[in-house]
Write a protein that holds these residues in place. Structure first.
Motif, PDB file in Angstrom:
ATOM      1  N   ALA A 192      17.575  37.278  42.200  1.00  0.00           N
ATOM      2  CA  ALA A 192      17.342  37.135  40.761  1.00  0.00           C
ATOM      3  C   ALA A 192      17.098  38.491  40.123  1.00  0.00           C
ATOM      4  CB  ALA A 192      16.156  36.213  40.504  1.00  0.00           C
ATOM      5  N   ASP A 193      17.537  38.639  38.870  1.00  0.00           N
ATOM      6  CA  ASP A 193      17.279  39.879  38.128  1.00  0.00           C
ATOM      7  C   ASP A 193      15.829  39.983  37.705  1.00  0.00           C
ATOM      8  OD1 ASP A 193      19.891  40.688  38.330  1.00  0.00           O
ATOM      9  OD2 ASP A 193      20.483  39.983  36.340  1.00  0.00           O
ATOM     10  N   ALA A 194      15.228  38.856  37.303  1.00  0.00           N
ATOM     11  CA  ALA A 194      13.885  38.873  36.755  1.00  0.00           C
ATOM     12  C   ALA A 194      13.306  37.463  36.784  1.00  0.00           C
ATOM     13  CB  ALA A 194      13.896  39.414  35.319  1.00  0.00           C
ATOM     14  N   ALA A 195      11.993  37.378  36.594  1.00  0.00           N
ATOM     15  CA  ALA A 195      11.335  36.074  36.451  1.00  0.00           C
ATOM     16  C   ALA A 195      11.485  35.653  34.992  1.00  0.00           C
ATOM     17  CB  ALA A 195       9.866  36.190  36.845  1.00  0.00           C
ATOM     18  N   GLU A 196      12.428  34.792  34.729  1.00  0.00           N
ATOM     19  CA  GLU A 196      12.740  34.408  33.358  1.00  0.00           C
ATOM     20  C   GLU A 196      13.098  32.936  33.287  1.00  0.00           C
ATOM     21  OE1 GLU A 196      16.492  36.143  31.995  1.00  0.00           O
ATOM     22  OE2 GLU A 196      16.880  36.724  34.084  1.00  0.00           O
ATOM     23  N   SER A 197      13.025  32.393  32.104  1.00  0.00           N
ATOM     24  CA  SER A 197      13.336  30.987  31.893  1.00  0.00           C
ATOM     25  C   SER A 197      14.842  30.781  31.854  1.00  0.00           C
ATOM     26  CB  SER A 197      12.712  30.508  30.577  1.00  0.00           C
ATOM     27  OG  SER A 197      13.089  29.185  30.292  1.00  0.00           O
ATOM     28  N   ILE A 198      15.315  29.812  32.625  1.00  0.00           N
ATOM     29  CA  ILE A 198      16.740  29.461  32.667  1.00  0.00           C
ATOM     30  C   ILE A 198      16.851  27.969  32.367  1.00  0.00           C
ATOM     31  CG2 ILE A 198      18.793  29.328  34.131  1.00  0.00           C
ATOM     32  CD1 ILE A 198      17.712  31.738  35.654  1.00  0.00           C
ATOM     33  N   PRO A 199      17.741  27.585  31.469  1.00  0.00           N
ATOM     34  CA  PRO A 199      17.852  26.167  31.083  1.00  0.00           C
ATOM     35  C   PRO A 199      18.069  25.251  32.291  1.00  0.00           C
ATOM     36  CG  PRO A 199      19.157  27.545  29.625  1.00  0.00           C
ATOM     37  CD  PRO A 199      18.697  28.427  30.738  1.00  0.00           C
ATOM     38  N   GLU A 200      17.340  24.149  32.298  1.00  0.00           N
ATOM     39  CA  GLU A 200      17.488  23.151  33.344  1.00  0.00           C
ATOM     40  C   GLU A 200      18.049  21.857  32.752  1.00  0.00           C
ATOM     41  OE1 GLU A 200      13.900  24.412  36.408  1.00  0.00           O
ATOM     42  OE2 GLU A 200      13.494  22.879  34.876  1.00  0.00           O
ATOM     43  N   THR A 201      18.518  20.993  33.612  1.00  0.00           N
ATOM     44  CA  THR A 201      19.032  19.694  33.182  1.00  0.00           C
ATOM     45  C   THR A 201      18.702  18.674  34.265  1.00  0.00           C
ATOM     46  OG1 THR A 201      20.975  18.540  32.332  1.00  0.00           O
ATOM     47  CG2 THR A 201      21.314  20.001  34.221  1.00  0.00           C
ATOM     48  N   THR A 202      18.988  17.418  33.986  1.00  0.00           N
ATOM     49  CA  THR A 202      18.714  16.371  34.969  1.00  0.00           C
ATOM     50  C   THR A 202      20.022  15.726  35.423  1.00  0.00           C
ATOM     51  OG1 THR A 202      18.395  14.749  33.208  1.00  0.00           O
ATOM     52  CG2 THR A 202      16.430  15.869  34.069  1.00  0.00           C
ATOM     53  N   LEU A 203      20.030  15.324  36.702  1.00  0.00           N
ATOM     54  CA  LEU A 203      21.176  14.644  37.295  1.00  0.00           C
ATOM     55  C   LEU A 203      20.685  13.400  38.028  1.00  0.00           C
ATOM     56  CD1 LEU A 203      23.206  17.548  38.972  1.00  0.00           C
ATOM     57  CD2 LEU A 203      23.747  16.387  36.825  1.00  0.00           C
ATOM     58  N   THR A 204      21.591  12.481  38.174  1.00  0.00           N
ATOM     59  CA  THR A 204      21.298  11.299  38.986  1.00  0.00           C
ATOM     60  C   THR A 204      22.044  11.421  40.309  1.00  0.00           C
ATOM     61  OG1 THR A 204      21.016   9.916  37.021  1.00  0.00           O
ATOM     62  CG2 THR A 204      21.404   8.792  39.116  1.00  0.00           C
ATOM     63  N   MET A 205      21.278  11.426  41.401  1.00  0.00           N
ATOM     64  CA  MET A 205      21.859  11.575  42.734  1.00  0.00           C
ATOM     65  C   MET A 205      21.621  10.307  43.548  1.00  0.00           C
ATOM     66  SD  MET A 205      20.962  15.417  44.084  1.00  0.00           S
ATOM     67  CE  MET A 205      21.601  15.012  45.710  1.00  0.00           C
TER      68      MET A 205
END
Length: 749
Positions: free
Chosen positions: A659-672
């Motif tokens: 990772a480049d830095a400790a930063e917020s990255i968009p998350e999403t939800t999936l159905t598995m």
């Protein structure tokens, strides 16, 4: 009286019969008791001025006397010549070594270090064959030093020798060689012989035993004082720690004059003056100074100051104060570091000095941009740069008030060839240690040191001089054999300009900035200098001609931060805080990425290597890209696979990432679809972090191998299907085909 003498004789007789380790404990207790009862008594230092309290002499090392010895006389090319040396030696029993260590004898400490180094292979053999029988009880604080004595022959002891053959010749003007000679403990050698069997390599017992007799040596520096009787024969003086003394100023002035007059590789040209300099005048003591505005094309000799601001500057040139400063500034108003710099400038025989806080109008954006763009020229054209390396702030000063770290040196009696008797001082070689100087933590000062043709450095320990021809330290001895600061350009012989640039960037990113927006401006001067050696454009810290390779920079740690206010595009190392490296950027790898367009907009046209506008800086590339997911620890990226029989899905790691830095990255939800412990397949909602892997380089690999692919980890920017930001790199994948890479054009902001 006689009764006391009888008691003392009885005590000494009993004491001599004690084991060595018991004697060591008793001696230490006696010495500690002496220190408690009488703080003024000491056996290990000479009564010297405070600045020289690091000089050691005691009754043990006083036995070492270095004398002239004739080795050989003969004729060479018809001229009678003699080979001689200055030598001295002491023989120590194991008991004497123990006593010397407890008493803090520097000579004995150095001998123990050599013994420990020489015993490494012998001890390793003993340990490997499980023959160790070390049983010595070690006095607190001495660790392996006294344990090492169990591996030595008690009968032979240890001989410590100091040899100074040709010590004051041209090539070794300040070196002596301290050596130790000893035999290994016979009973250990015999046990090792018995256990060695076929590994003796047909050696006789005598040869095998001789193999474990050791001679080790180390180089020491040699100096003496100016008033010592042997001073005419020993050219090197002890380094002074009094930076404010006339002797220090004389030495600095001599360095500068010698460089200007006799160093063929150093520029003799008088430089162009900056837009403004401080006129100190020609009289001492200094009463007042003034801001001098130069004319275009004006030349002259001036000093430049490299220093740590250390926070708010109490005195700065602004649009309001500049005119007042032109009329004059009382010397007493100036902070201590600036005062010391001006005193040094005058003592060097110069009248002008450039200091950023006074010579740049600090509240005028145009002037700031213009002058920062000329920083490379300012330091390159300076007659000398004065580096206040030991000062943490503009208030500290550097000529007085700081206590340098104390290194032990040893005073030894010396008898010259003509019979003159005096003293020499021995010390272990010192190297320049940037980490000891506060200035090495400041980002702005790196380029100031790199670009300067001559630097007079007031470091924490002593004065140093560096130029394009030589490096000296504070006793006027050549330091050409010592390591130079890692940032010095002339220490990069045999390396390509791009390699050198990357070393500079790594050093630079270790350092700190008061204002985060200065990330690119604070290295702009070096970038401008390298632009004459590297082809193509300079793009926010990266070079166009090796752009794919340059994109593969990586953070040393993934927990560093990005500044809250964006100052550079995400694909530039200037977009993160913290140290970066180029270890994943080999130029021999095949570039698979096509550069379609890269546009970087400087915030000020007069500073093309300075601040950029990240919002209007665009990178468009075409390459192979695949959608994946990132683990929570951001060390691996994975894909989701499905079993064709029952439809069960699972996460399968496909690549190693950084990772480049400790930063917020968009998350999403999936159905598995997952299999529960009871074997039932159920649908489960999970949170995932979508990322995209963009291949940048491919290693050709061996025959029949696809090679290693490396590239960028990207996160999608909201609102545009093909717009991404960089969030890391991947440097190893193992399911390239399964990942489904497809070639397409993308934009990275």
């Amino acid at each position: 009286m006689n009764g006391h003498s009888s008691d003392l004789a009885t005590f000494l007789s009993s004491f001599d019969k004690l084991p060595a380790e018991t004697k060591a404990i008793a001696l230490r207790c006696i010495l500690n008791e002496e220190k408690i009862s009488d703080d003024s008594s000491t056996t290990s230092t000479i009564d010297l001025p405070p600045s020289d309290r690091n000089v050691h002499s005691c009754h043990i090392c006083e036995k070492l006397v270095v004398k002239h010895q004739l080795i050989q006389r003969g004729f060479r090319r018809g001229i009678e010549r003699e080979i001689s040396s200055h030598e001295g030696s002491i023989h120590f029993s194991k008991e004497a070594l123990t006593q010397g260590l407890v008493r803090g004898c520097v000579l004995v400490q150095w001998a123990f270090a050599l013994i420990h180094r020489g015993l490494e292979s012998f001890k390793a053999e003993i340990l490997q064959k499980c023959l160790s029988t070390v049983t010595t009880h070690v006095p607190n604080g001495f660790g392996t030093a006294i344990e090492d004595l169990d591996y030595l022959s008690t009968e032979s002891g240890v001989t410590v020798n100091l040899n100074m053959s040709n010590v004051f010749g041209h090539d070794q003007e300040r070196q002596a060689r301290l050596g130790t000679k000893y035999d290994a403990a016979p009973f250990l050698v015999d046990r090792l012989w018995a256990a060695s069997g076929d590994s003796r390599h047909n050696k006789t017992y005598e040869e095998f035993e001789r193999n474990w007799s050791a001679r080790n040596s180390t180089l020491l520096w040699v100096s003496t004082t100016q008033d010592d009787p042997i001073a005419p024969q020993v050219p090197v003086r002890q380094a002074t720690t009094d930076m404010h003394s006339e002797a220090s100023f004389d030495l600095a002035r001599q360095w500068l004059q010698d460089c200007h007059s006799s160093h063929h590789n150093c520029s003799k040209q008088v430089g162009l003056m900056p837009s403004r300099v401080i006129d100190i005048g020609t009289r001492f003591p200094i009463r007042s100074v003034r801001l001098h505005w130069t004319e275009e094309g004006e030349t002259g000799k001036y000093a430049a100051l490299s220093y740590c601001w250390g926070g708010h500057q109490p005195l700065r040139s602004t649009q309001v104060t500049a005119q007042d400063f032109t009329d004059g500034i009382m010397f007493s108003r100036l902070p201590k570091t600036l005062q010391d710099a001006m005193i040094t400038t005058l003592k060097l025989g110069l009248r002008y000095i450039w200091i950023d806080c006074l010579c740049i109008i600090q509240d005028d954006g145009d002037d700031m941009a213009r002058e920062i763009s000329k920083l490379a020229q300012t330091f390159q054209e300076a007659f000398v740069t004065i580096s206040a390396a030991s000062s943490r702030s503009v208030q500290d000063g550097f000529l007085s008030g700081h206590q340098p770290p104390i290194d032990a040196s040893l005073k030894v009696a010396y008898q010259a060839q003509d019979g003159t008797v005096g003293s020499i001082y021995l010390e272990q070689p010192r190297k320049y240690k940037p980490e000891e100087d506060p200035i090495s933590l400041r980002a702005w000062t790196l380029q100031e040191h790199i670009l300067s043709r001559r630097t007079l450095m007031y470091s924490t320990r002593e004065m140093w001089w560096t130029c394009e021809s030589a490096m000296f330290q504070g006793n006027n001895s050549s330091a050409a054999h010592m390591s130079q600061p890692s940032s010095m350009l002339n220490s990069n012989v045999g390396r390509t300009p791009l390699d050198m640039w990357r070393s500079v960037v790594r050093d630079y990113t270790r350092r700190f900035l008061t204002y985060p927006r200065d990330k690119l401006p604070a290295i702009a001067g070096v970038a401008a200098d390298y632009s004459t050696r590297l082809p193509g454009k300079y793009l926010a810290g990266l070079w166009e001609y090796a752009f794919a390779s340059e994109l593969m920079w990586s953070s040393i740690r993934g927990d560093i931060s990005r500044p809250s206010a964006q100052r550079a595009p995400s694909w530039s190392w200037a977009a993160v805080d913290g140290e970066i490296t180029h270890e994943w950027c080999p130029l021999h790898d095949l570039d698979t990425l096509s550069l379609l367009n890269c546009h970087v907009s400087p915030l000020n046209s007069s500073s093309p290597f300075g601040e950029v506008d990240p919002l209007s800086s665009v990178l468009r590339v075409q390459g192979e890209i695949a959608p994946l997911y990132w683990r929570e620890d951001r060390k691996y990226m994975y894909r989701i696979t499905q079993n064709r029989v029952d439809g069960v899905e699972e996460k399968v790691d496909v690549g190693r990432t950084q990772a480049d830095a400790a930063e917020s990255i968009p998350e999403t939800t999936l159905t598995m679809k997952v299999r529960q412990q009871n074997g039932v397949v159920e649908s489960k909602e999970i949170t995932v972090m979508p990322v995209w892997a963009l291949i940048v380089t491919r290693n050709s690999g061996s025959a029949g191998s696809a090679g290693v692919i490396r590239g960028l980890v990207l996160a999608k920017v909201d609102g545009n299907e093909n717009t991404f930001k960089r969030v890391g790199i991947f440097f190893r994948t193992w399911q390239e085909v399964e990942c489904g890479f497809q070639r397409k054009a993308v934009e990275i902001v």
